[in-house]
Design an enzyme around this catalytic site. Structure first.
Site, PDB file in Angstrom:
ATOM      1  N   HIS A  43       0.744  -1.196  -0.007  1.00 11.74           N
ATOM      2  CA  HIS A  43       0.002  -0.198  -0.115  1.00 11.74           C
ATOM      3  C   HIS A  43       1.058   1.659   0.109  1.00 11.74           C
ATOM      4  O   HIS A  43       2.283   0.883   0.121  1.00 11.74           O
ATOM      5  CB  HIS A  43      -0.862  -0.409   0.656  1.00 11.74           C
ATOM      6  CG  HIS A  43       0.399   0.286   2.159  1.00 11.74           C
ATOM      7  ND1 HIS A  43       0.406  -0.743   3.126  1.00 11.74           N
ATOM      8  CD2 HIS A  43       0.332   1.294   3.457  1.00 11.74           C
ATOM      9  CE1 HIS A  43       0.517  -0.642   3.893  1.00 11.74           C
ATOM     10  NE2 HIS A  43       1.018   0.500   4.284  1.00 11.74           N
ATOM     11  N   LYS A 241       2.832  -8.869 -23.513  1.00 17.79           N
ATOM     12  CA  LYS A 241       3.888  -9.749 -25.255  1.00 17.79           C
ATOM     13  C   LYS A 241       5.077  -8.842 -25.073  1.00 17.79           C
ATOM     14  O   LYS A 241       5.347  -7.262 -25.598  1.00 17.79           O
ATOM     15  CB  LYS A 241       3.096  -9.051 -26.562  1.00 17.79           C
ATOM     16  CG  LYS A 241       3.190  -9.445 -27.500  1.00 17.79           C
ATOM     17  CD  LYS A 241       2.279  -9.598 -29.126  1.00 17.79           C
ATOM     18  CE  LYS A 241       2.576 -10.471 -29.725  1.00 17.79           C
ATOM     19  NZ  LYS A 241       3.610  -9.969 -29.980  1.00 17.79           N
ATOM     20  N   GLU A 381       3.637  -3.555 -26.382  1.00 18.15           N
ATOM     21  CA  GLU A 381       3.495  -3.979 -27.870  1.00 18.15           C
ATOM     22  C   GLU A 381       2.409  -4.374 -27.455  1.00 18.15           C
ATOM     23  O   GLU A 381       1.256  -4.903 -28.709  1.00 18.15           O
ATOM     24  CB  GLU A 381       4.669  -5.311 -28.127  1.00 18.15           C
ATOM     25  CG  GLU A 381       4.338  -5.635 -29.497  1.00 18.15           C
ATOM     26  CD  GLU A 381       5.104  -7.076 -29.991  1.00 18.15           C
ATOM     27  OE1 GLU A 381       5.477  -7.362 -30.718  1.00 18.15           O
ATOM     28  OE2 GLU A 381       6.003  -6.994 -29.601  1.00 18.15           O
ATOM     29  N   PHE A 586      -3.270  50.042 -10.745  1.00 20.67           N
ATOM     30  CA  PHE A 586      -2.033  49.942 -11.036  1.00 20.67           C
ATOM     31  C   PHE A 586      -0.995  50.790 -10.218  1.00 20.67           C
ATOM     32  O   PHE A 586      -1.295  51.724  -9.714  1.00 20.67           O
ATOM     33  CB  PHE A 586      -1.463  50.847 -12.326  1.00 20.67           C
ATOM     34  CG  PHE A 586      -1.183  49.793 -13.667  1.00 20.67           C
ATOM     35  CD1 PHE A 586      -2.215  49.749 -14.797  1.00 20.67           C
ATOM     36  CD2 PHE A 586      -0.025  48.914 -13.600  1.00 20.67           C
ATOM     37  CE1 PHE A 586      -2.322  49.792 -15.686  1.00 20.67           C
ATOM     38  CE2 PHE A 586       0.370  48.159 -14.867  1.00 20.67           C
ATOM     39  CZ  PHE A 586      -1.189  48.401 -15.610  1.00 20.67           C
ATOM     40  N   SER A 687       2.035  38.274 -25.732  1.00 17.04           N
ATOM     41  CA  SER A 687       1.353  39.302 -25.035  1.00 17.04           C
ATOM     42  C   SER A 687       0.547  38.620 -24.282  1.00 17.04           C
ATOM     43  O   SER A 687       0.684  39.859 -22.804  1.00 17.04           O
ATOM     44  CB  SER A 687       0.883  40.326 -26.270  1.00 17.04           C
ATOM     45  OG  SER A 687      -0.784  39.671 -26.465  1.00 17.04           O
ATOM     46  N   LYS A 690      -3.955  38.792 -27.235  1.00 18.42           N
ATOM     47  CA  LYS A 690      -4.638  38.944 -28.983  1.00 18.42           C
ATOM     48  C   LYS A 690      -3.262  39.207 -29.194  1.00 18.42           C
ATOM     49  O   LYS A 690      -2.938  38.020 -30.911  1.00 18.42           O
ATOM     50  CB  LYS A 690      -5.132  39.114 -29.697  1.00 18.42           C
ATOM     51  CG  LYS A 690      -6.719  38.657 -29.200  1.00 18.42           C
ATOM     52  CD  LYS A 690      -7.723  39.290 -29.655  1.00 18.42           C
ATOM     53  CE  LYS A 690      -9.503  39.696 -29.576  1.00 18.42           C
ATOM     54  NZ  LYS A 690     -10.544  39.872 -30.161  1.00 18.42           N
ATOM     55  N   GLY A 691      -1.822  39.226 -29.333  1.00 19.38           N
ATOM     56  CA  GLY A 691      -1.167  40.282 -30.268  1.00 19.38           C
ATOM     57  C   GLY A 691       0.029  39.446 -29.417  1.00 19.38           C
ATOM     58  O   GLY A 691       0.181  38.639 -29.011  1.00 19.38           O
ATOM     59  N   ALA A 760      -4.805  40.176 -15.740  1.00 19.14           N
ATOM     60  CA  ALA A 760      -5.678  40.179 -15.302  1.00 19.14           C
ATOM     61  C   ALA A 760      -7.075  40.110 -16.025  1.00 19.14           C
ATOM     62  O   ALA A 760      -7.686  40.357 -16.549  1.00 19.14           O
ATOM     63  CB  ALA A 760      -5.818  41.171 -15.004  1.00 19.14           C
TER      64      ALA A 760
END
Length: 812
Positions: A43, A241, A381, A586, A687, A690-691, A760
Site C-alpha cells: 500500500h 507481449k 507491444e 496600477f 502578450s 491577441k497580440g 488580469a
C-alpha cells in the site's frame, strides 16, 4: 503538542527493535511524503506535515493521476516529522513489518484552512512533488459499522495540467525518489537455511513419463482485436507481449541449448544466458520464453536487442520464461497451463532477482482489460491472452491470442455531432493537416469524461464555423481547427481512418523546443515554504476563476524563469485585491504595508518630478507580493544601474479587428527577418492577449529620446514592407484588418508587461516567451496560462535565457 499527538504512534512500536524515528522535531515547513510500504499487503502512505506532525492516510491502491480514479484511503495515526525521510525495512514481527521506500516527496499547500477542512471532511490541497503535482482532494466517507472505527476517505486528483489519464504513475515510476531503489530491492535475501519448495512434476494432472525430447513445436498465438471474455467455463490468463526473439531452452544434465523459433541453435550468440539456465536445480527441462533487451523504463525494445546481439553484448540479454513443457523425465504438454506455470515459478524460485538474466513472466488471471490498458498506456507491444486450462498445442491456435496494444496520436478536432443523451457530444470529428489541407480521419465517440463534457461543449460551441469538412458525415458541426485531442486507436485503415478510436483528453498548447541554457534555481525550498496568503480560496474574475492561492503558486512555480527578467528593473504592479475587475489598479510607487523585502528608489519621472519607484531585488520580495493581490508585473526596458539608457526595446504587435491569430504569427516571423537584416537579435513572447511582443536586447548606449526615435524609424521601415498588413499610427480606425506596430513603450517610465506575467483576464493567460520554432505551432495563446505554463517550462526551460548576451547596438 506534537509529542502528545505521537502517543499512538509510539505505543505501537518497540524502538529498540525498529529503526523508525521516535520523534522530537517540531517541524515548521510544509513538506509531504508518499511512502510505498509492503507489510501485510502492499500500500501507499500519504503524509502531510501539519502542526508539528505528519498527518497520515493509508491508500491501499495508491494515488492516481486520473481524476476519475477515486482511491479509498484510511486515516492512520500521526507520524513524527523525521519519518518524512525514513526508508528501510521494518523488522518482521514489529508493527508494519516489511520494506518501505520514499516513493515521492516535495512541498504541499492547502487550498483553504487545512485544520478546519480536515475536520469538516472536505480537504483540498496542492502537491509539488517529483511524481505528484497539482490539485488533490480528500473527502471523508460516512462511517459504517464494518469499518470498526477506522475513518475512511476518498483521495482523487483534480482536473488540471498535472492530471494524466493515460499513464499509471505507480507502474511507470516504481522507484524511490530518495535512493532510486524499488521496494523489492529492500527485501532481505532469504536465509540459506530456508528451503525452497522443489517442483514435483509427477503429481501434476496430465503429466506423462517420457524421455527428454530433442525438439518441441512452439505454440503460437492467433491475432485478436481485444482481450477475450473470461468466465468459469473459459478461464483466461494474460501476459505482457514481449518485443524480442521467441526462444526455447533445452537443459539436459548441465548442457543448455537455446533454439530460436526458426529452429536455429543460437546458444553461443546469447552470451551468458546458458549459464543462468545451467544453474537451475533440475536434471533436464524445456522452458519456453522470449529473449529481450529492456530500455531504461523496463520495456522490451527489439531495436536494442538487435544492437546488443550485433555488438556481442550478451550481458544485456534477459530471458522471460512463460512456460515449462518438460521437467526431470515428465512431459508436461498435457498439463493445464496454469499448473505448468506454477511448476515453472517453483523451478525459478531461488534463481530470480530483480537484476538476474532469467525472469519469470508473471500473468493476470480473469479479465484482461486492465493489463491491456496498462500495456497501451506504457507503450508496450501488447498482451498475450492464454486459456488458463489450456494444454500445449503445437502451431497456431485459438487458445493463445495476441492483442496488439492501442496506439496514441494527436489529432485536430474539426467538428462534432450533438447528443443530449450523452451530455452534449455524440462524437468528435478528427482530422490532421497534410500540407495546407485538413484531412478527415474519422469519428471518436467514446472515452469522454462526464465531468469535463460541459467544458468541452462550451469550447467547441464558441469555435463553430459554417464551412464543412470534406469527407465528414453530414451531422458533423464544423469548428475552427484550433484544438487538438489525444486519441488512442487500434489501427489506421487503408483509407486513412482511425479504427477503434478512444478520446483520451485535449492536447493543449505545447512548447517542444528544448533550451540548452538552463536557469539556476532562484526560488529556494525555504522561500516556497514561506508563501502565505489570506483568503487563499477567494476566486478572482468570477465564480469559475482562479483563486488567490492559485496565483501565488503560479508565481512561485515560474519564479526561476521570471525573476532574471525582473530583477532590479523598475516595475509597476497591477493589483486586484478584491478579485473584481473594476477594483483593479496600477501600483507604480511605494505603498503602505508593502513587504519589507520589496525595494524602492528615487528618480525623476517623465515630467521631471522626483518620484519613488518600485523594484524587485530578491525572491522573498517577489513571493511576498502574492498577499497584496498582485496579478500583473510590468517592467521598464532598462536596469536600475543605467536608468537613462534602455537595454531592451519592444515592438507590440496589436492586431486590429478582423485579424486572425495565425496572421499575427506570420507577421511576427516576417518582422523577425527584417530586424535580423539590421543586425539585431529579436526575441518573441505572447502578450497574454491577441497580440505578440517582439523584444530586442540592445547595448545601453543611447538615451531614451534617441532609442525612441530609433525604434520609431525601425517600426516605419518594417511597416513599409507590408503596407496592407502593418500600420504605425494609433487609433482603432487606422488598424482595421491590419496590425499596429506599437513602439511607444520605448519611452522613459513607459512599461510593458513582464515576461511570464499573468494578465488580469479570465483563465489568467500569461505573457509567455517562446522559441521562434514553437511560435508557429501555437494555435491558441490563451492556452499558455496559469494552469499550463509551469508544467511546460519544466520540459523546455527559458527560451530567453540568453537574451542579455544577444544585445547589439541599436542604429541611431
Amino acid at each position: 503538542m506534537g509529542r502528545q499527538k505521537l502517543q499512538t504512534y509510539r505505543a505501537k512500536r518497540d524502538f529498540s527493535k525498529t529503526t523508525e524515528p521516535s520523534g522530537g522535531s517540531e517541524g515548521g515547513s510544509s513538506r509531504f511524503v508518499v511512502h510505498k510500504h509492503s507489510a501485510t499487503a502492499d500500500h501507499y502512505d500519504l503524509r502531510l506535515e501539519l502542526d508539528g506532525v505528519l498527518k497520515s492516510w493509508a491508500v491501499p491502491k495508491g494515488p492516481s493521476l486520473n481524476p476519475a480514479d477515486k482511491r479509498f484511503a484510511v486515516a492512520t495515526e500521526d507520524h513524527p516529522i523525521e519519518y518524512i525521510d525514513f526508508e528501510g525495512v521494518i523488522p518482521e514481527g514489529e508493527y508494519g513489518g516489511g520494506p518501505m521506500i520514499v516513493w515521492d516527496t516535495g512541498e504541499w499547500a492547502p487550498m483553504g484552512d487545512a485544520v478546519k477542512d480536515i475536520a469538516k471532511g472536505s480537504f483540498k490541497f496542492r502537491l509539488a512533488g517529483q511524481k505528484l503535482k497539482g490539485g488533490w482532494m480528500l473527502t471523508r466517507l460516512k462511517p459504517k459499522p464494518e469499518d470498526n472505527g477506522k475513518v475512511g476517505w476518498l483521495l482523487f486528483k483534480e482536473h488540471d495540467t498535472a492530471m494524466d489519464i493515460a499513464i499509471d504513475v505507480l507502474v511507470a515510476r516504481p522507484e524511490s525518489v530518495k535512493s532510486g531503489r524499488r521496494i523489492e530491492d529492500l527485501v532481505a535475501v532469504p536465509p540459506q537455511r530456508q528451503k525452497i519448495t522443489k517442483p514435483a512434476p509427477g503429481k501434476a494432472g496430465g503429466a506423462v513419463k517420457a524421455p527428454m525430447p530433442a525438439t518441441i513445436e512452439l505454440q503460437l498465438a492467433s491475432a485478436a482485436d481485444k482481450p477475450p471474455r473470461h468466465d468459469n467455463r473459459t478461464p483466461w490468463l494474460h501476459e505482457i507481449k514481449f518485443d524480442g526473439y521467441r526462444t526455447m531452452a533445452f537443459i539436459e544434465r548441465g548442457v543448455v541449448r537455446l533454439i530460436t523459433r526458426g529452429g536455429l541453435d543460437w546458444t553461443r550468440r546469447y552470451g551468458d544466458l546458458p549459464k543462468a539456465f545451467a544453474a537451475l536445480d533440475c536434471r533436464e527441462a524445456v522452458v519456453d520464453g522470449e529473449i529481450v533487451v529492456l530500455d531504461e523504463h523496463g520495456i522490451s525494445r527489439f531495436g536494442k536487442l538487435q544492437d546488443a546481439l550485433s555488438e556481442g553484448a550478451g550481458n544485456k540479454l534477459v530471458f522471460y520464461a512463460f512456460d515449462l513443457l518438460h521437467l526431470d523425465g515428465w512431459d508436461l504438454q498435457q498439463v493445464p497451463l496454469l499448473k505448468r506455470k506454477a511448476l515453472l515459478a517453483q523451478l525459478l524460485g531461488g534463481h530470480v532477482t530483480a537484476r538476474s538474466a532469467l525472469q519469470y513472466s508473471d500473468h493476470v488471471e480473469g479479465d484482461g482489460e486492465g493489463i491491456y490498458g496498462l500495456a497501451s498506456n506504457r507503450g508496450l507491444e501488447g498482451i498475450v491472452s492464454k486459456r488458463a486450462d489450456g494444454l500445449h498445442v503445437g502451431g497456431r491456435s485459438s487458445s493463445w491470442l495476441k492483442v496488439k496494444a492501442l496506439k496514441t496520436g494527436d489529432y485536430v478536432i474539426a467538428g462534432y455531432s450533438e447528443s443530449a443523451a450523452n451530455g452534449g457530444i455524440g462524437a468528435l470529428a478528427m482530422a490532421e493537416w497534410v500540407g495546407d489541407d485538413l484531412i478527415y480521419r474519422g469519428k471518436v465517440g467514446t472515452g469522454f469524461d462526464a465531468t469535463n463534457m460541459a467544458h468541452l461543449v462550451d469550447r467547441l460551441e464558441r469555435l463553430r464555423i459554417t464551412d464543412k469538412l470534406d469527407g465528414a458525415p453530414k451531422e458533423i458541426l464544423a469548428v475552427r481547427p484550433t484544438l487538438k485531442a489525444r486519441i488512442q486507436y487500434a489501427t489506421i485503415t487503408t483509407d486513412g481512418m482511425l479504427r477503434h478510436a478512444v478520446f483520451k483528453g485535449l492536447r493543449e498548447a505545447e512548447l517542444s523546443t528544448p533550451v540548452t541554457t538552463q536557469r539556476k534555481r532562484i526560488v529556494s525550498d525555504a522561500d516556497l515554504a514561506g508563501i502565505w496568503v489570506t483568503n487563499p480560496t477567494r476566486r478572482l474574475f468570477g465564480k469559475s476563476g482562479p483563486t488567490k492561492l492559485d496565483i501565488a503558486i503560479y508565481y512561485a512555480a515560474v519564479g526561476d524563469y521570471m525573476l532574471p527578467h525582473l530583477f532590479n528593473r523598475p516595475v509597476s504592479l497591477f493589483r486586484c485585491p478584491s478579485g473584481k475587475p473594476h477594483d483593479c489598479f496600477f501600483q507604480r510607487h511605494p505603498f503602505t504595508g508593502m513587504p519589507a523585502t520589496l525595494k524602492s528608489f528615487e528618480t525623476k519621472n517623465s515630467e521631471g518630478e522626483l518620484k519613488s519607484f518600485l523594484t524587485v531585488e530578491d525572491a522573498k520580495g517577489y513571493l511576498a507580493l502574492a498577499q497584496f493581490g498582485i496579478v500583473e508585473f510590468h517592467a521598464w526596458g532598462t536596469h536600475e544601474r543605467h536608468l537613462d539608457k534602455p537595454d531592451r526595446i519592444i515592438f507590440d504587435l496589436d492586431p486590429g479587428e478582423g485579424v486572425a491569430w495565425r496572421e499575427v504569427v506570420n507577421a511576427a516571423v516576417h518582422l523577425r527577418a527584417g530586424l535580423e537584416a539590421m543586425g539585431l537579435v529579436p526575441f518573441v513572447k505572447t502578450s497574454g492577449g491577441k497580440g505578440l511582443h517582439i523584444v530586442v536586447p540592445i547595448n545601453p548606449k543611447l538615451n531614451w529620446k534617441q532609442a525612441h526615435q530609433a525604434s520609431s524609424g525601425i517600426a516605419s521601415k518594417l511597416a513599409a514592407t507590408g503596407p496592407d498588413t502593418f500600420v504605425t499610427i494609433m487609433g482603432a480606425e487606422n488598424r482595421k484588418r491590419r496590425i499596429f506596430i506599437d513602439y511607444f513603450r520605448n519611452a522613459r517610465s513607459a512599461t510593458a508587461v513582464a515576461a511570464y506575467s499573468l494578465r488580469a483576464r479570465p483563465h489568467l493567460p500569461a505573457s509567455t516567451p517562446v522559441d521562434w520554432r514553437d511560435l508557429e505551432s501555437i494555435d491558441s495563446p490563451e492556452d499558455l496560462n496559469y494552469s499550463t505554463l509551469p508544467g511546460l517550462l519544466t520540459t523546455t526551460g527559458d527560451p530567453w535565457a540568453d537574451i542579455n548576451e544577444s544585445a547589439r547596438d541599436l542604429p541611431a
